[in-house]
Write an enzyme that holds these catalytic residues in place. Structure first.
Site, PDB file in Angstrom:
ATOM      1  N   ALA A 133       0.848  -1.191   0.000  1.00 35.22           N
ATOM      2  CA  ALA A 133       0.000   0.000   0.000  1.00 35.22           C
ATOM      3  C   ALA A 133       0.883   1.240   0.000  1.00 35.22           C
ATOM      4  CB  ALA A 133      -0.906  -0.006   1.229  1.00 35.22           C
TER       5      ALA A 133
ATOM      6  N   THR B  25       2.691  -2.045   4.323  1.00 28.73           N
ATOM      7  CA  THR B  25       2.799  -0.601   4.079  1.00 28.73           C
ATOM      8  C   THR B  25       4.048  -0.321   3.253  1.00 28.73           C
ATOM      9  OG1 THR B  25       4.224   0.014   5.957  1.00 28.73           O
ATOM     10  CG2 THR B  25       1.851  -0.169   6.389  1.00 28.73           C
ATOM     11  N   ASP B  26       4.039   0.781   2.532  1.00 30.70           N
ATOM     12  CA  ASP B  26       5.287   1.303   1.977  1.00 30.70           C
ATOM     13  C   ASP B  26       6.104   1.850   3.159  1.00 30.70           C
ATOM     14  OD1 ASP B  26       7.242   2.122   0.201  1.00 30.70           O
ATOM     15  OD2 ASP B  26       5.872   3.209  -1.117  1.00 30.70           O
ATOM     16  N   ALA B  27       7.329   2.251   2.894  1.00 26.36           N
ATOM     17  CA  ALA B  27       8.235   2.693   3.959  1.00 26.36           C
ATOM     18  C   ALA B  27       7.587   3.773   4.825  1.00 26.36           C
ATOM     19  CB  ALA B  27       9.529   3.212   3.354  1.00 26.36           C
ATOM     20  N   ALA B  28       7.678   3.568   6.142  1.00 20.33           N
ATOM     21  CA  ALA B  28       6.919   4.396   7.085  1.00 20.33           C
ATOM     22  C   ALA B  28       7.623   5.684   7.481  1.00 20.33           C
ATOM     23  CB  ALA B  28       6.602   3.575   8.341  1.00 20.33           C
TER      24      ALA B  28
END
Length: 401
Positions: A244, A291-294
């Site tokens: 995402a 998730t993509d990188a947070a």
């Protein structure tokens, strides 16, 4: 009602023994182990330090019970050594990821570059995309990688987009489907989990999610006839993981939840209407969402970190990509679990999706029989003559006007 995973169906297709391992493992977990399993840590080969934390690689695995690992750079010997070290220290085998969107060079500095998405499309030949996936899978698995965070299945509708301009496989859904199908066919000649990105779709705009919230401005019908077709194609084909993005889809979000105001619109990583309602329910995606990188501002600008760490899982993401401060983020996730932000049902569903992928690869059996770690002899495939010839072929075919 959130849609729960069915491990007997695609993309898992697990047998009774595999499902028993998943459920027995979850039943035996402490709360700390459950929370840890949700995180993917970023490691640097040759360095024990990360983000100011004074923990060794082994301590990160053993103390924080992480579920996955990604790493940066270095040559194949160092990478393989690191991944063997991490798997040796982990009670539950790790999902280990690389970003191979153009060949084995995404997994190690001495890996073989084949072709970017743009080069594959320019060639007009699906064998170029197939070879990029094939080499990515072969060279990554030789290192100990078992998950690939590629390909980008975004559509380059705006040539000024800086995120996917050369990573996208086309400017329309048909091209993207054609070439990413070929890439994934090549990738899955190796035993590796597929992960496509960036849900719900990049390439329409010229913002950068590293710096600001991404926005896909398409109407419901426009999205369905473009990105919707791409994602339905890959879900039908059995893709196991979807990343995402920190990208909003306001028109569709308001259609799914008419009470949303503009100021309520969140990126997909924090939007249950995009993860639970659209992806997992309407598109019937039965796999795992990460998730993509947070650390990207598209996520960090939404709210306080202590809130968005657990809210990402509550929204329907199953794994959280990268710590900021490892102790602090673990505490934020644990507090969210204890306070009911992450319900027991959501936690168990996320764990079943994560462990289900590990079971699909039979990582637990390989761990038990001593075949999980990689041997140096396997590195011979990296930069081999066959792969270099594929790269040269892609370069010749990619020169177009």
């Amino acid at each position: 009602m959130a849609k729960l995973v069915d491990l007997t169906k695609k993309p898992y297709n697990l047998n009774a023994d595999q499902i028993k391992w998943v459920e027995d493992t979850i039943a035996g977990m402490t709360d700390e182990e459950k929370v840890g399993q949700l995180f993917v840590n970023l490691f640097f080969p040759g360095s024990d330090e990360y983000s100011g934390n004074e923990f060794t690689n082994q301590e990160i695995v053993e103390k924080f019970h992480i579920g996955g690992a990604r790493y940066k750079g270095q040559d194949s010997v160092q990478v393989q050594g690191l991944l063997n070290e991490l798997q040796s220290a982990s009670k539950i085998p790790l999902l280990v990821a690389a970003n191979c969107d153009s060949g084995g060079d995404g997994a190690t500095n001495d890996g073989t570059y084949i072709a970017s998405g743009a080069q594959a499309e320019a060639s007009g030949d699906t064998s170029v995309a197939y070879n990029a996936g094939y080499v990515s899978g072969r060279e990554a698995t030789a290192l100990g990688v078992n998950t690939n965070f590629d390909p980008c299945v975004d559509i380059l509708m705006n040539w000024r987009n800086t995120i996917v301009n050369t990573r996208a496989y086309g400017t329309n859904a048909d091209s993207v489907i054609k070439y990413t199908n070929a890439y994934l066919e090549g990738l899955t000649q190796s035993e590796i989990i597929q992960c496509i990105k960036h849900w719900p779709g990049d390439g329409t705009e010229e913002r950068d999610q590293h710096l600001v919230l991404g926005v896909n401005e398409l109407s419901v019908d426009e999205w369905e006839d473009s990105f919707g077709r791409v994602y339905r194609n890959h879900i039908e084909n059995g893709v196991e993981m979807i990343m995402a993005g920190h990208i909003a889809l306001p028109e569709y979000q308001k259609a799914l939840n008419p009470s949303l105001k503009d100021e309520d619109i969140m990126p997909a990583t924090l939007a249950p209407e995009l993860i639970q309602d659209l992806l997992k329910t309407k598109l019937d995606f039965n796999g795992m969402v990460i998730t993509d990188a947070a650390h990207m501002l598209g996520m960090t600008s939404a709210m306080r970190r202590e809130d968005y760490v657990p809210l990402s899982i509550a929204a329907g993401c199953d794994m959280f990509l990268f710590f900021n401060d490892i102790e602090e983020d673990t505490m934020f996730m644990m507090n969210g679990y204890k306070n009911g932000v992450i319900t027991e049902e959501r936690m168990t569903d996320a764990l079943r999706r994560i462990l289900g992928l590990k079971a699909k690869l039979n990582l637990h059996l390989k761990q038990a029989e001593g075949t999980l770690l990689k041997d140096k002899s396997e590195l011979e495939v990296i930069g081999c003559e066959e792969h270099l010839e594929m790269g040269a072929d892609a370069a010749n075919k990619g020169i177009t006007l």
